[in-house]
Design a protein around this motif. Sequence first.
Motif, PDB file in Angstrom:
ATOM      1  N   LEU A 320      40.275  32.463  -5.074  1.00 14.71           N
ATOM      2  CA  LEU A 320      38.913  32.621  -4.582  1.00 14.71           C
ATOM      3  C   LEU A 320      38.784  32.469  -3.071  1.00 14.71           C
ATOM      4  O   LEU A 320      37.719  32.719  -2.515  1.00 14.71           O
ATOM      5  CB  LEU A 320      37.991  31.634  -5.298  1.00 14.71           C
ATOM      6  CG  LEU A 320      37.882  31.851  -6.819  1.00 14.71           C
ATOM      7  CD1 LEU A 320      36.973  30.809  -7.439  1.00 14.71           C
ATOM      8  CD2 LEU A 320      37.404  33.244  -7.147  1.00 14.71           C
ATOM      9  N   GLU A 321      39.856  32.055  -2.411  1.00 11.56           N
ATOM     10  CA  GLU A 321      39.811  31.993  -0.955  1.00 11.56           C
ATOM     11  C   GLU A 321      39.881  33.380  -0.343  1.00 11.56           C
ATOM     12  O   GLU A 321      39.438  33.594   0.777  1.00 11.56           O
ATOM     13  CB  GLU A 321      40.981  31.152  -0.425  1.00 11.56           C
ATOM     14  CG  GLU A 321      40.797  29.667  -0.593  1.00 11.56           C
ATOM     15  CD  GLU A 321      41.913  28.895   0.078  1.00 11.56           C
ATOM     16  OE1 GLU A 321      42.900  29.515   0.480  1.00 11.56           O
ATOM     17  OE2 GLU A 321      41.792  27.669   0.190  1.00 11.56           O
ATOM     18  N   ARG A 322      40.495  34.303  -1.081  1.00 13.52           N
ATOM     19  CA  ARG A 322      40.710  35.639  -0.560  1.00 13.52           C
ATOM     20  C   ARG A 322      39.640  36.584  -1.060  1.00 13.52           C
ATOM     21  O   ARG A 322      39.167  36.480  -2.187  1.00 13.52           O
ATOM     22  CB  ARG A 322      42.093  36.154  -0.993  1.00 13.52           C
ATOM     23  CG  ARG A 322      43.231  35.370  -0.360  1.00 13.52           C
ATOM     24  CD  ARG A 322      43.295  35.606   1.127  1.00 13.52           C
ATOM     25  NE  ARG A 322      44.409  34.875   1.733  1.00 13.52           N
ATOM     26  CZ  ARG A 322      44.823  35.058   2.980  1.00 13.52           C
ATOM     27  NH1 ARG A 322      44.216  35.913   3.761  1.00 13.52           N
ATOM     28  NH2 ARG A 322      45.828  34.369   3.469  1.00 13.52           N
ATOM     29  N   THR A 323      39.249  37.505  -0.231  1.00 14.24           N
ATOM     30  CA  THR A 323      38.265  38.505  -0.620  1.00 14.24           C
ATOM     31  C   THR A 323      38.878  39.886  -0.530  1.00 14.24           C
ATOM     32  O   THR A 323      39.849  40.115   0.200  1.00 14.24           O
ATOM     33  CB  THR A 323      37.038  38.448   0.303  1.00 14.24           C
ATOM     34  OG1 THR A 323      37.456  38.683   1.646  1.00 14.24           O
ATOM     35  CG2 THR A 323      36.357  37.093   0.212  1.00 14.24           C
ATOM     36  N   ASN A 324      38.334  40.805  -1.280  1.00 13.26           N
ATOM     37  CA  ASN A 324      38.714  42.205  -1.160  1.00 13.26           C
ATOM     38  C   ASN A 324      37.517  43.056  -1.550  1.00 13.26           C
ATOM     39  O   ASN A 324      36.449  42.546  -1.860  1.00 13.26           O
ATOM     40  CB  ASN A 324      39.950  42.523  -2.018  1.00 13.26           C
ATOM     41  CG  ASN A 324      39.782  42.051  -3.457  1.00 13.26           C
ATOM     42  OD1 ASN A 324      38.684  42.109  -3.998  1.00 13.26           O
ATOM     43  ND2 ASN A 324      40.857  41.592  -4.053  1.00 13.26           N
ATOM     44  N   SER A 325      37.692  44.338  -1.528  1.00 13.25           N
ATOM     45  CA  SER A 325      36.561  45.245  -1.709  1.00 13.25           C
ATOM     46  C   SER A 325      36.323  45.625  -3.158  1.00 13.25           C
ATOM     47  O   SER A 325      35.463  46.446  -3.437  1.00 13.25           O
ATOM     48  CB  SER A 325      36.804  46.520  -0.879  1.00 13.25           C
ATOM     49  OG  SER A 325      38.002  47.153  -1.298  1.00 13.25           O
ATOM     50  N   GLN A 326      37.061  45.045  -4.079  1.00 13.88           N
ATOM     51  CA  GLN A 326      36.919  45.447  -5.473  1.00 13.88           C
ATOM     52  C   GLN A 326      35.562  45.015  -6.011  1.00 13.88           C
ATOM     53  O   GLN A 326      35.161  43.862  -5.891  1.00 13.88           O
ATOM     54  CB  GLN A 326      38.048  44.860  -6.303  1.00 13.88           C
ATOM     55  CG  GLN A 326      39.410  45.418  -5.905  1.00 13.88           C
ATOM     56  CD  GLN A 326      40.526  44.813  -6.704  1.00 13.88           C
ATOM     57  OE1 GLN A 326      40.271  44.063  -7.636  1.00 13.88           O
ATOM     58  NE2 GLN A 326      41.757  45.121  -6.344  1.00 13.88           N
ATOM     59  N   SER A 327      34.890  45.963  -6.634  1.00 12.84           N
ATOM     60  CA  SER A 327      33.521  45.715  -7.075  1.00 12.84           C
ATOM     61  C   SER A 327      33.444  44.636  -8.149  1.00 12.84           C
ATOM     62  O   SER A 327      32.466  43.886  -8.200  1.00 12.84           O
ATOM     63  CB  SER A 327      32.903  47.014  -7.598  1.00 12.84           C
ATOM     64  OG  SER A 327      33.632  47.507  -8.708  1.00 12.84           O
ATOM     65  N   VAL A 328      34.473  44.545  -9.013  1.00 16.54           N
ATOM     66  CA  VAL A 328      34.401  43.546 -10.078  1.00 16.54           C
ATOM     67  C   VAL A 328      34.344  42.132  -9.510  1.00 16.54           C
ATOM     68  O   VAL A 328      33.673  41.256 -10.062  1.00 16.54           O
ATOM     69  CB  VAL A 328      35.591  43.689 -11.055  1.00 16.54           C
ATOM     70  CG1 VAL A 328      35.490  44.967 -11.851  1.00 16.54           C
ATOM     71  CG2 VAL A 328      36.926  43.601 -10.345  1.00 16.54           C
ATOM     72  N   GLU A 329      35.026  41.895  -8.410  1.00 16.61           N
ATOM     73  CA  GLU A 329      35.008  40.563  -7.800  1.00 16.61           C
ATOM     74  C   GLU A 329      33.669  40.288  -7.136  1.00 16.61           C
ATOM     75  O   GLU A 329      33.136  39.181  -7.219  1.00 16.61           O
ATOM     76  CB  GLU A 329      36.152  40.416  -6.789  1.00 16.61           C
ATOM     77  CG  GLU A 329      37.528  40.449  -7.410  1.00 16.61           C
ATOM     78  CD  GLU A 329      37.723  39.369  -8.462  1.00 16.61           C
ATOM     79  OE1 GLU A 329      37.036  38.325  -8.405  1.00 16.61           O
ATOM     80  OE2 GLU A 329      38.550  39.584  -9.357  1.00 16.61           O
ATOM     81  N   SER A 330      33.131  41.286  -6.477  1.00 19.38           N
ATOM     82  CA  SER A 330      31.803  41.125  -5.860  1.00 19.38           C
ATOM     83  C   SER A 330      30.755  40.842  -6.917  1.00 19.38           C
ATOM     84  O   SER A 330      29.857  40.016  -6.722  1.00 19.38           O
ATOM     85  CB  SER A 330      31.445  42.400  -5.083  1.00 19.38           C
ATOM     86  OG  SER A 330      32.378  42.627  -4.047  1.00 19.38           O
ATOM     87  N   GLU A 331      30.876  41.517  -8.069  1.00 18.16           N
ATOM     88  CA  GLU A 331      29.919  41.303  -9.156  1.00 18.16           C
ATOM     89  C   GLU A 331      30.032  39.888  -9.718  1.00 18.16           C
ATOM     90  O   GLU A 331      29.023  39.234  -9.994  1.00 18.16           O
ATOM     91  CB  GLU A 331      30.169  42.327 -10.265  1.00 18.16           C
ATOM     92  CG  GLU A 331      29.783  43.746  -9.881  1.00 18.16           C
ATOM     93  CD  GLU A 331      30.292  44.771 -10.883  1.00 18.16           C
ATOM     94  OE1 GLU A 331      30.934  44.359 -11.876  1.00 18.16           O
ATOM     95  OE2 GLU A 331      30.063  45.971 -10.666  1.00 18.16           O
ATOM     96  N   ALA A 332      31.280  39.416  -9.891  1.00 21.93           N
ATOM     97  CA  ALA A 332      31.479  38.065 -10.427  1.00 21.93           C
ATOM     98  C   ALA A 332      30.989  37.020  -9.436  1.00 21.93           C
ATOM     99  O   ALA A 332      30.370  36.012  -9.820  1.00 21.93           O
ATOM    100  CB  ALA A 332      32.950  37.843 -10.759  1.00 21.93           C
ATOM    101  N   ASP A 333      31.265  37.226  -8.130  1.00 19.87           N
ATOM    102  CA  ASP A 333      30.783  36.303  -7.094  1.00 19.87           C
ATOM    103  C   ASP A 333      29.262  36.219  -7.113  1.00 19.87           C
ATOM    104  O   ASP A 333      28.677  35.130  -7.073  1.00 19.87           O
ATOM    105  CB  ASP A 333      31.246  36.776  -5.712  1.00 19.87           C
ATOM    106  CG  ASP A 333      32.709  36.475  -5.456  1.00 19.87           C
ATOM    107  OD1 ASP A 333      33.302  35.678  -6.201  1.00 19.87           O
ATOM    108  OD2 ASP A 333      33.270  37.058  -4.501  1.00 19.87           O
ATOM    109  N   ALA A 334      28.620  37.381  -7.178  1.00 21.50           N
ATOM    110  CA  ALA A 334      27.153  37.420  -7.124  1.00 21.50           C
ATOM    111  C   ALA A 334      26.538  36.733  -8.338  1.00 21.50           C
ATOM    112  O   ALA A 334      25.558  35.982  -8.212  1.00 21.50           O
ATOM    113  CB  ALA A 334      26.687  38.877  -7.034  1.00 21.50           C
ATOM    114  N   MET A 335      27.103  36.964  -9.493  1.00 19.85           N
ATOM    115  CA  MET A 335      26.555  36.353 -10.711  1.00 19.85           C
ATOM    116  C   MET A 335      26.725  34.839 -10.676  1.00 19.85           C
ATOM    117  O   MET A 335      25.822  34.094 -11.092  1.00 19.85           O
ATOM    118  CB  MET A 335      27.264  36.948 -11.932  1.00 19.85           C
ATOM    119  CG  MET A 335      26.598  36.635 -13.257  1.00 19.85           C
ATOM    120  SD  MET A 335      27.354  37.550 -14.643  1.00 19.85           S
ATOM    121  CE  MET A 335      26.240  37.129 -15.981  1.00 19.85           C
ATOM    122  N   ALA A 336      27.866  34.367 -10.171  1.00 17.64           N
ATOM    123  CA  ALA A 336      28.106  32.926 -10.078  1.00 17.64           C
ATOM    124  C   ALA A 336      27.163  32.285  -9.069  1.00 17.64           C
ATOM    125  O   ALA A 336      26.579  31.217  -9.328  1.00 17.64           O
ATOM    126  CB  ALA A 336      29.557  32.664  -9.692  1.00 17.64           C
TER     127      ALA A 336
END
Length: 404
Positions: A320-336
């Motif tokens: 979770l320290e690293r970010t990338n442009s994948q939409s699934v991660e952005s969606e999970a971050d936003a929901m959390a």
Amino acid sequence: MNVKIIKGAKDYEAAMARLSALMSLNFKPNSKEENELELLALVVQDFERQTVPPIQTDPIESILFRMDQMQLSRKDLIPYIGSNSKVSEVLSRKRPLSLPMIRRLNRGLGIPADILIEDIETDSSVLDEDPEVDYSRFPLKEMLERGYFGDFEGNVQRLKDYAEDLIRKFMQELLPTRVEPAFLRAPMHQRGDRQADETAILAWRMCVLRKAREVIPTKEYRQDIVTPAWLRELAKLSAFDEGPKLAREYLARYGITLVIEKHFKHTFLDGAAMLDGGRPIVALTLRHDRVDSFWFALLHELAHVAQHLNPELPVFVDDLERTNSQSVESEADAMAREALIPEATWTHAKVRQTLASEDAIELAHEIGVHPAIVAGRLRHEEKNFRLLSHLMGKAGDIGRMLSP
């Protein structure tokens, strides 16, 4: 013809006497005597199979016999067993044969695999092909220290010598033998751009699966259960001193298993969401010793369970320290984030201007979460990780709370 099932020693003696008498007769083909003989022989054979233990072939005796046949010296066994000292230890029964040794002896000297393999749970088919992975690359020392290899003893080199045996046995307890290669190649979505050790990540996944299998689910998971409102109720448990323990019980009521498993070196893991059959597993490493990290990682993985986890993508592993442009991660971050601190509340929060601890605590009480969650969001936004450190708490306390 009066053939009966043999139930004991007396029946067996009578059957053998009758069998002997029939064998001494000179009867005609297809006569009742011949039919009785054949049927009685089958009954005797069945009884002997049930009562007489099978003869156990000795692998070392088989090796010695083949050496005598082929006029081989101990030195000739080095290509199959290893060093001269290993040959000596094997032949004196001080060192067991490893699967690589057995594979080489089977191919090089033609000794049947079934004779060389002493572990009855090991299928000889594992010797048919070379291993698909380098078992010595698994985090063997760390797994040994965590008790995953039972009573095995030895140094790092001995661990590597028996790596295939240890890992295969570990996997046999989790999966049917024929599923192993598929499990090793299972598709995995991984967040993070650091070069993580994929073998160590696989080992971590296996350890998580083993722990999860020890938990008997009391409820069946329903696919639509994890919603924003459900996550919001879960986030409110963070306000309690035993919030993590309550969270585990909360998840269990809905068929989701929470596992804590420390990460292995070179994995950079914070957590993962996995499917085991139809049951979701959320695994956390507690790599960062902060309360906010625990709750954000937990809700992030649950967001994967809600939005992304399926048989085609059965594993999500996160740094979770690293970010990338994948939409699934952005969606999970936003929901959390939304579950922990609703965006409408955060947008107008006074603490974003004052950076004051009393305002962080006030906001936490207002939305019903632990103050560390507010402090963590602020620290991340301000990129100042010294800010409000006294509110962060210790994830080590969470680890002890959730330990067996």
